[in-house]
Design an enzyme around this catalytic site. Structure first.
Site, PDB file in Angstrom:
ATOM      1  N   ASP A  11       1.601   3.036  -5.589  1.00  0.00           N
ATOM      2  CA  ASP A  11       0.582   4.072  -5.419  1.00  0.00           C
ATOM      3  C   ASP A  11       1.275   5.295  -4.825  1.00  0.00           C
ATOM      4  O   ASP A  11       1.861   5.208  -3.747  1.00  0.00           O
ATOM      5  CB  ASP A  11      -0.474   3.521  -4.451  1.00  0.00           C
ATOM      6  CG  ASP A  11      -1.752   4.311  -4.500  1.00  0.00           C
ATOM      7  OD1 ASP A  11      -1.712   5.488  -4.911  1.00  0.00           O
ATOM      8  OD2 ASP A  11      -2.793   3.752  -4.109  1.00  0.00           O
ATOM      9  N   ASP A 105      -1.292   8.140 -10.844  1.00  0.00           N
ATOM     10  CA  ASP A 105      -0.557   7.867  -9.602  1.00  0.00           C
ATOM     11  C   ASP A 105      -0.489   6.392  -9.221  1.00  0.00           C
ATOM     12  O   ASP A 105      -0.122   6.067  -8.099  1.00  0.00           O
ATOM     13  CB  ASP A 105      -1.151   8.682  -8.452  1.00  0.00           C
ATOM     14  CG  ASP A 105      -2.558   8.234  -8.100  1.00  0.00           C
ATOM     15  OD1 ASP A 105      -3.210   7.586  -8.938  1.00  0.00           O
ATOM     16  OD2 ASP A 105      -3.006   8.540  -6.986  1.00  0.00           O
ATOM     17  N   GLU A 106      -0.836   5.516 -10.144  1.00  0.00           N
ATOM     18  CA  GLU A 106      -0.883   4.097  -9.786  1.00  0.00           C
ATOM     19  C   GLU A 106      -0.437   3.223 -10.942  1.00  0.00           C
ATOM     20  O   GLU A 106      -0.754   3.535 -12.099  1.00  0.00           O
ATOM     21  CB  GLU A 106      -2.334   3.703  -9.501  1.00  0.00           C
ATOM     22  CG  GLU A 106      -2.653   3.450  -8.064  1.00  0.00           C
ATOM     23  CD  GLU A 106      -4.055   2.902  -7.956  1.00  0.00           C
ATOM     24  OE1 GLU A 106      -4.230   1.719  -8.286  1.00  0.00           O
ATOM     25  OE2 GLU A 106      -4.949   3.644  -7.573  1.00  0.00           O
TER      26      GLU A 106
END
Length: 465
Positions: A11, A105-106
């Site tokens: 993350d 973002d993950e």
DNA sequence: TCTGGGGTCCTAGGACCC
DNA sequence: TCTGGGGTCCTAGGACCC
């Protein structure tokens, strides 16, 4: 469940805000808030400097401004975020061929999918520290938090624990020690509504949850949620990391600065949105069958209306006309604060392919005709390549049909969606030019056995009962 | 000055089919 | 003359996630 800690969850910390601080040195060390800048905006990402003042994702921008007036408020530069994300995902794919991005973002990474490697917690920890250092170099300063565990559930929970810029490896066998005392909301998928239902029956922590019978939870939360929660509460999670997930829908929506009551303006907005959706479909080489209009009234009451076409399309004109027809059937009430247009039922082909037609341009009249909304029961296979297509405009609706090579002709009309659908026999008086619309309800057009050399559309014959 | 935008998954009812 | 038992598709809404 695996016996090794080989599912990694990564993350990127305060991703959008961090990219802004990286690219604009004057913002470093200062509160940065990325989100909707307008009257009705909300916070997308707040930098850690802004979080100190209580600014959170999804908070109204007005409140964020009140809490942190000295912050930099930015509307976001998605090209820059996509670029940074691609660097990170690329680095993750060096770690393993099995990478499942969840958003920009993950991502999950299956460390057991690549070459054989040492999956002991210590070895994994070393590997992750190298990975995070590489990401920082590659992206010129972005930091990531990482969790590694024996399952997706625990890896995701673990990445929260040392955030920001940290790593947590859950040693196999210790999952329940970590998970049990946590609030039920720590489980992804348990939001405010589910947490409140559980609280009312005395369930607050995962340990509370685990003490309950599956039957009770299924009654309380439904079959899927209940059963899944029972398993997750035991850290029993064998969901695989899946690399390629196909898109299921494409949509565009917009909240107006002020509620809109002007129908003509809404029609124009809906048309533009439909064209944007079509554009994105085409760029993804996709087409879709179900067109959905979304509206939100001034009081936030939200509705959707949808119509399903006979076959998938990526035509901007067809999408626009269908979305506008749905709008036409919609009460605007005291004004709309939001409209949106979406397409689902995606396929990676367009209906063109089915027809022996030289229409390469989806906007050609013939093609549009074939893509018009029809009855849901009609399928693409109702039509044969080279079918003789007829079209008659009846003013408040239209009629179309296709010959299958001989007498058997199906005619169908449709009023402005979502009006009723009617089917006519070829000699129906309603088909006479000048007749203004259908005169009788839909009736099945029973094909006579042996009367249809082109083949009978699937499902049009009974099972003999 | 209440409450974004882009998604996914689930549920439930009705139509329709066999 | 009271009423089946699956299954699929469609529509609408809701919870949730980033």
């Amino acid at each position: 469940m695996r016996t090794t800690a080989s599912v990694l969850h990564l993350d990127l910390d305060a991703f959008f805000a961090s990219v802004e601080q990286r690219d604009k040195p004057s913002l470093r060390g200062r509160p940065v808030i990325v989100g909707g800048i307008g009257q009705r905006g909300v916070v997308s990402t707040a930098s850690y400097e802004a979080r100190v003042h209580g600014v959170r994702s999804a908070m109204r921008m007005a409140e964020a401004r009140a809490r942190c007036p000295h912050a930099a408020f930015l509307s976001g530069r998605f090209d820059a975020y996509r670029e940074a994300s691609a660097l990170v995902m690329g680095r993750l794919r060096q770690e393993s061929p099995l990478v499942e991005p969840l958003s920009l973002d993950e991502a999950f990474v299956d460390l057991a999918a690549g070459e054989e490697s040492d999956l002991s917690p210590d070895a994994v920890l070393d590997r992750v520290e190298t990975l995070r250092a590489d990401i920082r170099d590659l992206t010129e300063g972005l930091t990531a938090s990482v969790g590694v565990a024996s399952s997706k559930l625990m890896a995701k929970i673990a990445s929260e624990i040392r955030k920001p810029d940290g790593t947590f490896v859950v040693a196999p066998g210790t999952e329940l020690d970590l998970l049990g005392p946590m609030q039920v909301t720590a489980i992804p998928g348990v939001g405010p509504a589910t947490a409140e239902r559980l609280r009312r029956v005395g369930v607050v922590t995962v340990d509370d949850l685990r003490a309950r019978e599956e039957d009770e939870l299924v009654r309380l939360l439904g079959s899927a949620s209940g059963r899944s929660l029972v398993r997750l509460s035991r850290a029993d999670d064998d969901r695989p990391v899946v690399a390629e997930r196909e898109a299921k829908s494409v949509s565009v929506e917009d909240t107006f600065a002020d509620d809109v009551t002007d129908r003509a303006r809404l029609e124009a907005v809906v048309e533009r949105m439909a064209r944007r959706v079509a554009d994105r479909l085409r760029r993804g080489q996709l087409s879709g069958r179900t067109v959905t209009l979304k509206i939100r009234y001034h009081d936030f009451e939200t509705h959707t209306r949808s119509t399903t076409l006979a076959g998938p399309t990526d035509s901007p004109t067809i999408l626009a006309r269908n979305a506008q027809a749905l709008l036409a059937a919609t009460d605007l009430g005291g004004g709309l604060r939001l409209v949106g247009v979406g397409v689902s039922g995606l396929a990676d082909w367009v209906q063109d392919d089915l027809f022996d037609s030289d229409a390469d341009d989806h906007d050609e009249p013939l093609d549009e005709l074939l893509d018009e909304p029809g009855p849901a029961t009609r399928t693409a296979s109702d039509w044969s390549p080279g079918a003789d297509v007829h079209h008659r405009d009846h003013g408040d609706g239209w009629v179309w049909g296709a010959g299958l090579g001989r007498v058997t002709v199906r005619f169908e009309t449709r009023l402005t969606p979502p009006g009723p659908v009617h089917t006519f026999a070829a000699d129906d008086p309603a088909l006479e030019p000048g007749h203004a619309g259908p005169t009788r309800p839909r009736t099945p057009l029973a094909a006579e056995p042996g009367d249809d050399p082109a083949g009978t559309p699937p499902g049009s014959l009974g099972d003999g009962r």
